[in-house]
Every structure is written in structure tokens, then in C-alpha cells.
Design a protein around this motif. Structure first.
Motif, PDB file in Angstrom:
ATOM      1  N   GLU A 165       0.821  -1.217   0.000  1.00  0.00           N
ATOM      2  CA  GLU A 165       0.000   0.000   0.000  1.00  0.00           C
ATOM      3  C   GLU A 165       0.853   1.264   0.000  1.00  0.00           C
ATOM      4  N   ASN A 166       2.177   1.101  -0.117  1.00  0.00           N
ATOM      5  CA  ASN A 166       3.105   2.240  -0.143  1.00  0.00           C
ATOM      6  C   ASN A 166       2.949   3.144   1.066  1.00  0.00           C
ATOM      7  N   GLU A 167       2.911   2.532   2.260  1.00  0.00           N
ATOM      8  CA  GLU A 167       2.754   3.344   3.461  1.00  0.00           C
ATOM      9  C   GLU A 167       3.565   2.797   4.624  1.00  0.00           C
ATOM     10  N   ALA A 168       3.823   3.679   5.564  1.00  0.00           N
ATOM     11  CA  ALA A 168       4.455   3.324   6.832  1.00  0.00           C
ATOM     12  C   ALA A 168       3.747   4.122   7.905  1.00  0.00           C
ATOM     13  N   TYR A 169       3.529   3.494   9.067  1.00  0.00           N
ATOM     14  CA  TYR A 169       2.806   4.169  10.142  1.00  0.00           C
ATOM     15  C   TYR A 169       3.154   3.519  11.480  1.00  0.00           C
ATOM     16  N   VAL A 170       3.001   4.293  12.538  1.00  0.00           N
ATOM     17  CA  VAL A 170       3.231   3.786  13.891  1.00  0.00           C
ATOM     18  C   VAL A 170       2.005   2.975  14.308  1.00  0.00           C
ATOM     19  N   ASP A 171       2.245   1.794  14.846  1.00  0.00           N
ATOM     20  CA  ASP A 171       1.177   0.975  15.424  1.00  0.00           C
ATOM     21  C   ASP A 171       1.738   0.378  16.710  1.00  0.00           C
ATOM     22  N   MET A 172       1.475   1.038  17.827  1.00  0.00           N
ATOM     23  CA  MET A 172       2.028   0.611  19.108  1.00  0.00           C
ATOM     24  C   MET A 172       1.506  -0.749  19.554  1.00  0.00           C
ATOM     25  N   ASP A 173       0.393  -1.204  18.988  1.00  0.00           N
ATOM     26  CA  ASP A 173      -0.127  -2.520  19.347  1.00  0.00           C
ATOM     27  C   ASP A 173       0.814  -3.638  18.906  1.00  0.00           C
ATOM     28  N   ALA A 174       1.699  -3.366  17.961  1.00  0.00           N
ATOM     29  CA  ALA A 174       2.675  -4.371  17.528  1.00  0.00           C
ATOM     30  C   ALA A 174       3.633  -4.727  18.655  1.00  0.00           C
ATOM     31  N   MET A 175       3.787  -3.836  19.615  1.00  0.00           N
ATOM     32  CA  MET A 175       4.662  -4.122  20.758  1.00  0.00           C
ATOM     33  C   MET A 175       4.179  -5.361  21.523  1.00  0.00           C
TER      34      MET A 175
ATOM     35  N   LEU B 218       3.631  -9.201   2.057  1.00  0.00           N
ATOM     36  CA  LEU B 218       4.793  -8.782   2.842  1.00  0.00           C
ATOM     37  C   LEU B 218       4.488  -7.522   3.644  1.00  0.00           C
ATOM     38  N   TYR B 219       4.861  -7.559   4.916  1.00  0.00           N
ATOM     39  CA  TYR B 219       4.847  -6.395   5.797  1.00  0.00           C
ATOM     40  C   TYR B 219       6.141  -6.434   6.584  1.00  0.00           C
ATOM     41  N   TRP B 220       6.511  -5.300   7.148  1.00  0.00           N
ATOM     42  CA  TRP B 220       7.663  -5.221   8.043  1.00  0.00           C
ATOM     43  C   TRP B 220       7.221  -4.571   9.343  1.00  0.00           C
ATOM     44  N   ILE B 221       7.621  -5.168  10.452  1.00  0.00           N
ATOM     45  CA  ILE B 221       7.498  -4.472  11.738  1.00  0.00           C
ATOM     46  C   ILE B 221       8.901  -3.971  12.037  1.00  0.00           C
ATOM     47  N   VAL B 222       9.000  -2.664  12.218  1.00  0.00           N
ATOM     48  CA  VAL B 222      10.296  -2.040  12.450  1.00  0.00           C
ATOM     49  C   VAL B 222      10.313  -1.515  13.875  1.00  0.00           C
ATOM     50  N   TRP B 223      11.302  -1.970  14.629  1.00  0.00           N
ATOM     51  CA  TRP B 223      11.459  -1.548  16.015  1.00  0.00           C
ATOM     52  C   TRP B 223      12.347  -0.317  16.010  1.00  0.00           C
ATOM     53  N   VAL B 224      11.801   0.814  16.440  1.00  0.00           N
ATOM     54  CA  VAL B 224      12.520   2.089  16.407  1.00  0.00           C
ATOM     55  C   VAL B 224      12.729   2.561  17.846  1.00  0.00           C
TER      56      VAL B 224
ATOM     57  N   ILE C 123      19.480  -2.640  11.721  1.00  0.00           N
ATOM     58  CA  ILE C 123      19.373  -3.878  10.940  1.00  0.00           C
ATOM     59  C   ILE C 123      18.198  -3.715   9.992  1.00  0.00           C
ATOM     60  N   VAL C 124      18.506  -3.249   8.792  1.00  0.00           N
ATOM     61  CA  VAL C 124      17.472  -3.067   7.772  1.00  0.00           C
ATOM     62  C   VAL C 124      17.885  -3.664   6.434  1.00  0.00           C
ATOM     63  N   ASP C 125      19.042  -4.326   6.397  1.00  0.00           N
ATOM     64  CA  ASP C 125      19.532  -4.898   5.146  1.00  0.00           C
ATOM     65  C   ASP C 125      18.673  -6.059   4.661  1.00  0.00           C
ATOM     66  N   ASN C 126      17.806  -6.577   5.518  1.00  0.00           N
ATOM     67  CA  ASN C 126      16.884  -7.642   5.120  1.00  0.00           C
ATOM     68  C   ASN C 126      15.674  -7.096   4.359  1.00  0.00           C
ATOM     69  N   MET C 127      15.482  -5.787   4.384  1.00  0.00           N
ATOM     70  CA  MET C 127      14.345  -5.151   3.713  1.00  0.00           C
ATOM     71  C   MET C 127      14.648  -4.934   2.230  1.00  0.00           C
ATOM     72  N   ASP C 128      13.595  -4.982   1.415  1.00  0.00           N
ATOM     73  CA  ASP C 128      13.750  -4.646   0.006  1.00  0.00           C
ATOM     74  C   ASP C 128      13.935  -3.132  -0.127  1.00  0.00           C
ATOM     75  N   THR C 129      14.436  -2.699  -1.275  1.00  0.00           N
ATOM     76  CA  THR C 129      14.741  -1.286  -1.506  1.00  0.00           C
ATOM     77  C   THR C 129      13.515  -0.394  -1.329  1.00  0.00           C
ATOM     78  N   HIS C 130      12.384  -0.812  -1.882  1.00  0.00           N
ATOM     79  CA  HIS C 130      11.158  -0.016  -1.792  1.00  0.00           C
ATOM     80  C   HIS C 130      10.729   0.178  -0.332  1.00  0.00           C
ATOM     81  N   SER C 131      10.781  -0.889   0.460  1.00  0.00           N
ATOM     82  CA  SER C 131      10.389  -0.806   1.874  1.00  0.00           C
ATOM     83  C   SER C 131      11.334   0.091   2.662  1.00  0.00           C
ATOM     84  N   ARG C 132      12.642  -0.003   2.357  1.00  0.00           N
ATOM     85  CA  ARG C 132      13.606   0.882   3.041  1.00  0.00           C
ATOM     86  C   ARG C 132      13.315   2.342   2.719  1.00  0.00           C
TER      87      ARG C 132
END
Length: 169
Positions: free
Chosen positions: A44-54, A78-84, A132-141
Motif C-alpha cells: 500500500e506504499n505506506e508506513a505508520y506507527v502501530d504501538m499494538d505491535a509491541m 509482505l509487511y515489516w514491523i520495524v522496532w525504532v 538492521i534493515v539490510d533484510n528489507m527490500d529497496t522499496h520498503s527501506r
């Protein structure tokens, strides 16, 4: 719906110094109060905070049966959960640790894949300031980089060159 929206647009920012305690109960416990979870959805070409993923209860994680075998979810999106992790330096707040974990969700068949050991390891690495983001595809990064930069330009500018370089690949 507005409550949902506001919850997804805020990072957990530093509240207390976990090292200034009395050393009694809870001393030595890892604090997650400076960590936020960002969902990157390349579909969906988006990134957003979702604290429920914690707590493994993000919108994308609900109402599916989980497996640790990726091949059992061949049609998963495919989705990515990114811990920031956010820390304060003398100059100001920075994105100090950023680690990404893959998730595959097949909503139609109510099946999903994730590696819990990877999620735990990456949460810990983010807390330690690792990138550690080298596992992500270019578009997701790129989606993640744009989100972090747009979210707080100053935090992005004060963040490490390593983070900026890794998200620019």
C-alpha cells in the motif's frame, strides 16, 4: 476512528531515565518506553506507527493463525514491523536503533508467518542502538526512510550516518 489515527501517529518518546532508579525491584529490567513499532506496508506504499505491535496485536497481526514456517504462507503479503528506539543526545532526540522484521499475512486463508526469535532479537538489538534493515527490500527501506524523515526532520538529521546510509540503499 480518530483515536486510531492519533495512536498511529506518535512515537513513544523518552519519559524517564531507566538508569536513575533506586536499584531495587525492577532494577536491570529492560525498558521499552523509548521504543515504537512502525509498520511498513510496501503493498500500500505506506508506513505508520502501530504501538499494538509491541504486544503482537497490530492491525495486520489480528485474526490470523501464526506459523514459524514461511513456506506455509506462500501467498502472504509482505509487511515489516520495524522496532525504532529513540534516545536523547546532547543535541536532541535521535532514532538510535532501527531493526526490521518480516511478516507475511494471507488474510484470505487466515494464515501468517513471523519468526518470534527474530522479533525478540531485533527488539533487543534496536534497544542497543543497532541498525538492521539490510533484510528489507529497496522499496520498503525508502518508505521507512521517508516516514522517519517526515515524522521528525530534526530527529532524522541528528540520527547516525549509518542509519541514513542503510535506508538509502
Amino acid at each position: 476512528m480518530s483515536d486510531d489515527k492519533s495512536k498511529k501517529n506518535a512515537f513513544t518518546i523518552i519519559k524517564d531515565d531507566s538508569t536513575d532508579g533506586h536499584g531495587g525491584y525492577g532494577g536491570g529490567v529492560i525498558s521499552l518506553e523509548n521504543m515504537s513499532s512502525v509498520i511498513v506496508d510496501p503493498n500500500e506504499n505506506e508506513a505508520y506507527v502501530d504501538m499494538d505491535a509491541m504486544h503482537a496485536r497490530s492491525k495486520i497481526e489480528r485474526r490470523v493463525k501464526w506459523t514459524h514456517v514461511k513456506e506455509e504462507v506462500p501467498n502472504g503479503k509482505l509487511y515489516w514491523i520495524v522496532w525504532v528506539n529513540v534516545e536523547r543526545s546532547e543535541e536532541g532526540k535521535t532514532y538510535s536503533g532501527v531493526t526490521a522484521c518480516e511478516i507475511r499475512v494471507d488474510r484470505e486463508n487466515k494464515r501468517a508467518y513471523k519468526s518470534m526469535p527474530e522479533h525478540i532479537k531485533h527488539m533487543e538489538q534496536s534497544l542497543k542502538g543497532k541498525v538492521i534493515v539490510d533484510n528489507m527490500d529497496t522499496h520498503s527501506r525508502k518508505l521507512l526512510r521517508d516516514f522517519l524523515e517526515d515524522f521528525d526532520k530534526e530527529m532524522w538529521e541528528l540520527s547516525s550516518d549509518e542509519l541514513k546510509e542503510e535506508l538509502s540503499k
